[in-house]
Design an enzyme around this catalytic site. Structure first.
Site, PDB file in Angstrom:
ATOM      1  N   VAL A 168       8.580 -10.207   5.462  1.00 53.27           N
ATOM      2  CA  VAL A 168       8.306  -9.075   4.569  1.00 53.27           C
ATOM      3  C   VAL A 168       8.951  -9.496   3.245  1.00 53.27           C
ATOM      4  O   VAL A 168      10.154  -9.396   3.061  1.00 53.27           O
ATOM      5  CB  VAL A 168       8.897  -7.764   5.113  1.00 53.27           C
ATOM      6  CG1 VAL A 168       8.630  -6.613   4.145  1.00 53.27           C
ATOM      7  CG2 VAL A 168       8.320  -7.442   6.493  1.00 53.27           C
ATOM      8  N   PRO A 169       8.128 -10.018   2.326  1.00 48.11           N
ATOM      9  CA  PRO A 169       8.632 -10.846   1.218  1.00 48.11           C
ATOM     10  C   PRO A 169       9.255 -10.090   0.046  1.00 48.11           C
ATOM     11  O   PRO A 169       8.734 -10.109  -1.072  1.00 48.11           O
ATOM     12  CB  PRO A 169       7.388 -11.614   0.791  1.00 48.11           C
ATOM     13  CG  PRO A 169       6.265 -10.667   1.075  1.00 48.11           C
ATOM     14  CD  PRO A 169       6.671  -9.953   2.335  1.00 48.11           C
ATOM     15  N   CYS A 170      10.413  -9.488   0.271  1.00 46.38           N
ATOM     16  CA  CYS A 170      11.096  -8.817  -0.832  1.00 46.38           C
ATOM     17  C   CYS A 170      11.572  -9.818  -1.888  1.00 46.38           C
ATOM     18  O   CYS A 170      11.838  -9.430  -3.030  1.00 46.38           O
ATOM     19  CB  CYS A 170      12.247  -7.957  -0.329  1.00 46.38           C
ATOM     20  SG  CYS A 170      13.455  -8.827   0.663  1.00 46.38           S
ATOM     21  N   HIS A 171      11.613 -11.101  -1.525  1.00 50.82           N
ATOM     22  CA  HIS A 171      12.007 -12.118  -2.509  1.00 50.82           C
ATOM     23  C   HIS A 171      10.971 -12.254  -3.627  1.00 50.82           C
ATOM     24  O   HIS A 171      11.265 -12.820  -4.670  1.00 50.82           O
ATOM     25  CB  HIS A 171      12.235 -13.475  -1.826  1.00 50.82           C
ATOM     26  CG  HIS A 171      11.030 -14.036  -1.155  1.00 50.82           C
ATOM     27  ND1 HIS A 171      10.661 -13.685   0.138  1.00 50.82           N
ATOM     28  CD2 HIS A 171      10.104 -14.926  -1.579  1.00 50.82           C
ATOM     29  CE1 HIS A 171       9.564 -14.347   0.463  1.00 50.82           C
ATOM     30  NE2 HIS A 171       9.205 -15.097  -0.564  1.00 50.82           N
TER      31      HIS A 171
END
EC number: 2.1.1.63
Length: 177
Positions: A135-138
């Site tokens: 879950v690409p919060c980056h």
């Protein structure tokens, strides 16, 4: 519902992976201070303590992470069993829509979930994301293009963005304020 946990190596450090029978609940770098709190939240939400072990979700995740870090995977297919509030879940679903190699601002993410004035709440929800990388919060950065907040640390965020495209595409218009 059984919760199983194992440690998975990555080029950026060892990660703790916790999965239920339905999917991945937690994926965090072992060195994060918040990992104990997040594990407790998952255990409370899923009805019991995590036991050491692996299931098919862990096996699939290990393969997909290796492919991702080798530059051969842009989208994860591992099933997810996310633990969060309805607002957090909406924010995390918006994260899943950000394409590989692209970034969004927190304000743009807030607009994507129909809450254009909730930029700070979206940032807080991203900070509570328990499934790093997948879950690409980056992929969310400040409106001015700066790298901001990442539970795994800004050097890891920078490394993930570099992995995804070298020169990350900013395909959003910088927001005022």
């Amino acid at each position: 519902m059984a919760l199983l946990c194992c440690h998975l190596p990555t080029p950026l450090g060892e990660m703790l992976a916790v999965a239920s029978d339905r999917g991945l609940c937690l994926l965090e770098f072992d060195t994060q201070q918040r990992i104990g709190r997040e594990l407790a939240q998952v255990e409370a939400a899923r009805g019991g303590p995590a036991q050491e072990g692996r299931n098919a979700t862990h096996d699939q995740l290990a393969v997909e992470l290796a492919e991702y870090f080798a530059g051969r995977r842009q989208r994860f297919g591992v099933p997810l069993d996310l633990v969060g509030t309805p607002f957090q879940l909406a924010a995390w679903q918006a994260l899943l829509q950000i394409p590989y190699g692209h970034t969004r601002s927190y304000a743009e993410q807030a607009r994507a979930i129909g809450r254009p004035t909730a930029t700070r709440a979206v940032a807080a929800a991203n900070g509570q994301n328990k499934v790093s990388i997948v879950v690409p919060c980056h992929r969310v950065i400040g409106s001015d293009g700066s790298l901001t907040g990442f539970g795994g640390g800004l050097p890891r965020k920078q490394a993930l963005l570099a992995l995804e495209g070298g020169a990350v595409q900013r395909d959003w218009i910088a927001d005022a304020g």
